[in-house]
Design a protein around this motif. Structure first.
Motif, PDB file in Angstrom:
ATOM      1  N   TRP A 109      -0.801   6.319   2.943  1.00 44.83           N
ATOM      2  CA  TRP A 109       0.130   5.885   3.265  1.00 44.83           C
ATOM      3  C   TRP A 109       1.856   6.147   3.995  1.00 44.83           C
ATOM      4  N   ARG A 110       2.070   6.692   3.407  1.00 46.30           N
ATOM      5  CA  ARG A 110       3.999   7.028   3.365  1.00 46.30           C
ATOM      6  C   ARG A 110       3.835   8.451   4.739  1.00 46.30           C
ATOM      7  N   VAL A 151      -5.547  -0.993   6.444  1.00 45.31           N
ATOM      8  CA  VAL A 151      -5.722  -0.023   6.905  1.00 45.31           C
ATOM      9  C   VAL A 151      -6.855  -0.261   8.300  1.00 45.31           C
ATOM     10  N   ARG A 192      -3.584   2.623   9.794  1.00 42.17           N
ATOM     11  CA  ARG A 192      -2.648   1.776   9.332  1.00 42.17           C
ATOM     12  C   ARG A 192      -2.131   1.345  10.111  1.00 42.17           C
ATOM     13  N   LEU A 220       0.531  -1.640  -0.389  1.00 38.63           N
ATOM     14  CA  LEU A 220      -0.487   0.097  -0.121  1.00 38.63           C
ATOM     15  C   LEU A 220       0.645   1.120  -0.177  1.00 38.63           C
ATOM     16  N   SER A 221       2.303   0.968   0.115  1.00 44.47           N
ATOM     17  CA  SER A 221       3.102   2.323  -0.321  1.00 44.47           C
ATOM     18  C   SER A 221       3.064   2.959  -1.068  1.00 44.47           C
ATOM     19  N   ASP A 247      -3.124   6.374  -1.091  1.00 41.79           N
ATOM     20  CA  ASP A 247      -3.752   6.958  -0.382  1.00 41.79           C
ATOM     21  C   ASP A 247      -5.051   5.891   0.366  1.00 41.79           C
ATOM     22  N   MET A 248      -5.544   5.851   0.535  1.00 45.49           N
ATOM     23  CA  MET A 248      -6.214   4.890   1.639  1.00 45.49           C
ATOM     24  C   MET A 248      -7.742   4.833   1.963  1.00 45.49           C
ATOM     25  N   ASN A 282       1.374  -0.996   8.993  1.00 40.60           N
ATOM     26  CA  ASN A 282       2.608  -1.066   7.504  1.00 40.60           C
ATOM     27  C   ASN A 282       3.049  -2.539   7.543  1.00 40.60           C
ATOM     28  N   ASN A 322       0.277  -4.232   6.408  1.00 41.53           N
ATOM     29  CA  ASN A 322      -0.863  -4.141   5.015  1.00 41.53           C
ATOM     30  C   ASN A 322      -2.237  -3.682   5.252  1.00 41.53           C
ATOM     31  N   ALA A 361      -8.176   1.886  -3.061  1.00 41.82           N
ATOM     32  CA  ALA A 361      -6.876   2.252  -3.267  1.00 41.82           C
ATOM     33  C   ALA A 361      -6.841   4.047  -4.250  1.00 41.82           C
TER      34      ALA A 361
END
Length: 121
Positions: free
Chosen positions: A51-52, A77, A70, A27-28, A31-32, A72, A75, A96
């Motif tokens: 995500w970042r 949300v 989230r 997901l990096s 935007d989720m 990480n 993976n 996403a």
């Protein structure tokens, strides 16, 4: 593909936590977003997270009641929902996006099967 889970039946004023897990894709860089769709209505924006950087934005109708986060390592949300109201009843979906800070469902993809949230009054 994204898979939402965690929905259910809850009384007004109660809480639920939804999860959105990604399989086969990091997901990096995305935007989720969480969206919801009630019967006969269009899919509407609820909340999103970059995500970042972890920055978040919310629909006015849920601000102060819902929290998006989230994990990480997993993976995944999450959408923590509190002080639920009958108006929150809908199928909740996660998507996403690569369009920055969007609130439009058309800017999101990789929709999976949603999860039903029903709030009884």
């Amino acid at each position: 593909q994204l898979q939402a889970s965690g929905g259910g039946l809850v009384q007004a004023g109660g809480s639920l936590r939804l999860s959105c897990a990604a399989s086969g894709r990091t997901l990096s860089g995305y935007d989720m977003g969480w969206f919801r769709q009630a019967p006969g209505k269009e899919r509407e924006f609820v909340a999103a997270i970059n995500w970042r950087f972890g920055s978040t934005w919310y629909a006015n109708s849920v601000k102060g009641r819902f929290t998006i986060s989230r994990d990480n390592a997993k993976n995944t949300v999450y959408l923590q929902m509190s002080s639920l109201k009958s108006d929150d009843t809908a199928v909740y979906y996660c998507g996403a996006s690569v369009t920055g800070r969007s609130r439009k469902a058309t800017d999101y993809g990789y929709w999976g099967q949603g999860t039903q949230v029903t709030v009884s009054s």
